[in-house]
Design an enzyme around this catalytic site. Structure first.
Site, PDB file in Angstrom:
ATOM      1  N   HIS A 237       1.179  -1.101  -0.161  1.00 14.26           N
ATOM      2  CA  HIS A 237      -0.220  -0.264  -0.221  1.00 14.26           C
ATOM      3  C   HIS A 237       1.037   1.627  -0.350  1.00 14.26           C
ATOM      4  CE1 HIS A 237      -2.776   2.691   2.920  1.00 14.26           C
ATOM      5  NE2 HIS A 237      -2.933   3.226   1.087  1.00 14.26           N
ATOM      6  N   HIS A 401     -12.666   0.983  -0.252  1.00 15.79           N
ATOM      7  CA  HIS A 401     -10.957   1.089   0.226  1.00 15.79           C
ATOM      8  C   HIS A 401     -10.329   0.306   1.216  1.00 15.79           C
ATOM      9  CE1 HIS A 401     -10.067   4.182   1.950  1.00 15.79           C
ATOM     10  NE2 HIS A 401      -9.099   4.936   1.629  1.00 15.79           N
TER      11      HIS A 401
END
Lengths: 478, 142
Positions: A237, A401
């Site tokens: 990420h 998300h």
């Protein structure tokens, strides 16, 4: 805000009429269950979504995903489509971390076979992957190389820098390159910030996680994605680092004047915008695409480093077995088609979720759908979902998300001691590498919503299906 | 410089914000407000330093108004921190108006970066006169 102003459309859809405030140009629509909606009502996220609904050219609705929370300008978890050619593009609808996103890697290695090496692997990853703010990423790009990454994204990293494998780019959103990108629209300051940050994780909520496929819920999709129960995955990420931050800052300033030129007023200066058809709008769009390409390239370099670390710890040749499941952006604007028209879809803390009929998908995923990744909070499980064709009409091809914050960082630190959280995670068999205990506490699970509730909302709506749950065994926090 | 808030010491505190960090700043005058903004940024970014104080760097920013000037100042500090790999901890504002700031800053090398600040935003950004001097609110993307 007073939640009684929202009309319940179905079990998971709540709508606020565009009559609610005189300057709204579209309704607000939020996907949530009752409990999640109560949490959403506790901060300014709905007020921010109402501001989004005032953007010139906005079509359909200003959408809020179930992980929505208060941000700046747009809320995090906000989606808005403006009708082209003259609808606006807003840097505030994308954020400073352009193309912040997640990439999932599958290793083909059974966790049972390497359980005693996970700690060594996480340690090696922490050596191979620079994290924290502003640190050198060991690559130092020449002007030519930096422009190559900005204009050609992950393909340049694989083909010109030699950091990747042949079919890597097939499994990236937009194949890791936005064609409209132009390095010429990226300022020198932004380029200077990006020169030595390719291949770095960055701070904040960025992380790299070693996981185990814990449970499968959709065998057909799991087979297509190559996910096997008990095998190890790695989730990355991160985004476009300082380069993206500077692009956003530069154009926010420039759009202040652009709004005067085009007679546009917005209720929050962070929503500064310009018509997509204008010179300023096109300049920003090309710069944003270049920053997005940089982010795709950044995650590509990190993938290469993960392969190297796996090779060193788990045996020569094991790194080559690491394949990309998919790479998705969650802070981006893209031109997409709905009802025969083109729209600029802003996703701020939201994931594109293409159904099985969309042509852009990799050949192996056609007929199945696009993978969507929902990272949990620190130490909690993440989910793999798959987009459905229903997502187009219901949610502008968008999905949530993450879990979504429900508590400020200061509040989290008051309730959790970082060293205690670290101990609890390690007791559960999760190896943690984090620069400071204070930062660890800020990302504690209690600061986030229940990710399972968030997943239940999007699967209940039918905009995605649950494919797999991934359990963390090692976390490297940026 | 105004002296109406001569008794007030510059201060800052964090306001609750779900996603980001919101700073509330107060100071007797504009120059000390901007210096305090720099110190607030440093306190977020770093717990302890390693190594000695660096040499002074001159920074000049220009803007359309005081709020815009604060946006420019903080973002310039973030940019220079990232480029020079330091956290600025000493600030001396040498010239300030609503549209221009000239300052000298000195930084140290952090042992670890605590909170990585991406940018100062325009969201809820205000600089206002108060009975005791001047105050400001700014949301930082972290």
């Amino acid at each position: 805000m007073d939640l009684s102003n929202l009309e319940q459309i179905d079990e998971f859809t709540f709508q606020l009429s565009e009559q609610y405030r005189a300057d709204m140009r579209a309704p607000v629509r939020v996907f949530a269950d009752r409990k999640t909606l109560e949490e959403i009502g506790g901060d300014q996220s709905l007020d921010q979504l109402i501001n989004v609904a005032t953007l010139p050219g906005i079509a359909f609705w200003a959408l809020g995903m179930p992980d929505i929370h208060q941000g700046y300008g747009f809320p995090v978890g906000g989606v808005a489509a403006t009708e082209l050619p003259h609808g606006v593009i807003s840097p505030g609808g994308i954020g400073f971390d352009i193309n912040c996103g997640v990439r999932l890697l599958r290793t083909g290695i059974a966790h049972d076979d390497i359980a005693d090496k996970v700690e060594a692997l996480v340690h090696e990853l922490s050596r191979a992957v620079p994290s924290g703010y502003g640190r050198s990423g060991r690559l130092h790009l020449s002007d030519h190389e930096l422009r190559g990454v900005l204009d050609n994204g992950a393909a340049f990293v694989v083909n010109q820098l030699g950091l990747g494998m042949g079919d890597d780019i097939e499994f990236l959103e937009s194949r890791g390159i936005l064609d409209e990108a132009s390095a010429r629209d990226v300022s020198q300051k932004a380029q200077d910030r990006g020169r030595d940050q390719l291949g770095t994780l960055g701070g904040g909520n960025h992380f790299l996680e070693v996981q185990v496929v814990d449970e499968l819920f959709d065998q057909v999709a799991a087979d297509a994605f190559g996910l096997v129960e008990g095998e190890v995955t790695v989730l990355i990420h991160t985004g476009s680092r300082g380069l993206g931050h500077q692009v956003c800052k530069d154009y926010l300033k420039r759009f202040g004047q652009a709004m005067k030129n085009h007679g546009i007023e917005v209720p929050d200066r962070q929503l500064a915008c310009a018509p997509m058809s204008s010179e300023e709008g096109q300049n920003y769009y090309r710069a944003m695409c270049a920053a997005a390409n940089y982010a795709f390239g950044n995650r590509q370099v990190l993938t290469h480093r993960v392969r190297g670390a796996i090779d060193r710890i788990l045996g020569r040749g094991s790194g080559e077995q690491v394949k990309i499941v998919y790479d998705v952006a969650h802070n981006i604007a893209k031109v997409e088609e709905f009802d025969g028209g083109n729209y600029c879809v802003h996703r701020k803390g939201a994931t594109r979720a293409f159904g099985p009929s969309m042509a852009e998908l990799p050949e192996q995923y056609r007929g199945v759908g696009q993978p969507v990744f929902i990272p949990g909070s620190m130490g909690t499980s993440s989910s793999v979902l798959v987009g459905t064709d229903s997502a187009k009409d219901l949610a502008l091809n968008s999905c949530c998300h993450g879990a979504g914050r429900r508590m400020s960082r200061t509040a989290a630190k008051k309730q959790v001691q970082g060293h205690e959280l670290r101990r609890q995670l390690e007791e559960r068999g999760i190896t943690v590498r984090c620069p400071s205990n204070a930062e660890l506490a800020e990302e504690a699970p209690l600061a986030y919503k229940d990710v399972e509730r968030v997943v239940n909302v999007v699967t209940g709506l039918g905009i995605a299906r649950h494919v797999a749950r991934l359990r963390p065994v090692g976390v490297l926090k940026g | 410089m105004s002296s109406k808030g001569a008794d007030q010491r510059p201060s800052h505190h964090l306001v609750e914000h779900t996603g980001e960090v919101q700073l509330q700043l107060e100071a007797p005058d504009l120059a000390s407000l901007f210096e305090e903004a720099g110190r607030a940024l440093a306190s977020l970014m770093m717990e302890e330093s390693a190594g000695s104080m660096g040499t002074a760097i001159a920074i000049t920013v220009e803007a359309t108004d005081r709020a815009d000037l604060l946006f420019e100042w903080l973002n310039e500090l973030i940019y220079r921190s990232e480029m020079d790999k330091v956290v600025f901890v000493e600030f001396s504002v040498q010239e300030i108006s609503a549209k221009k700031l000239r300052a000298e800053v000195r930084g140290v090398t952090p042992r670890e970066i605590r909170t990585a600040v991406k940018a100062a935003t325009f969201h809820d950004l205000t600089v206002a006169d108060t009975a005791n001097g001047v105050s400001a609110t700014v949301v930082l993307d972290v």
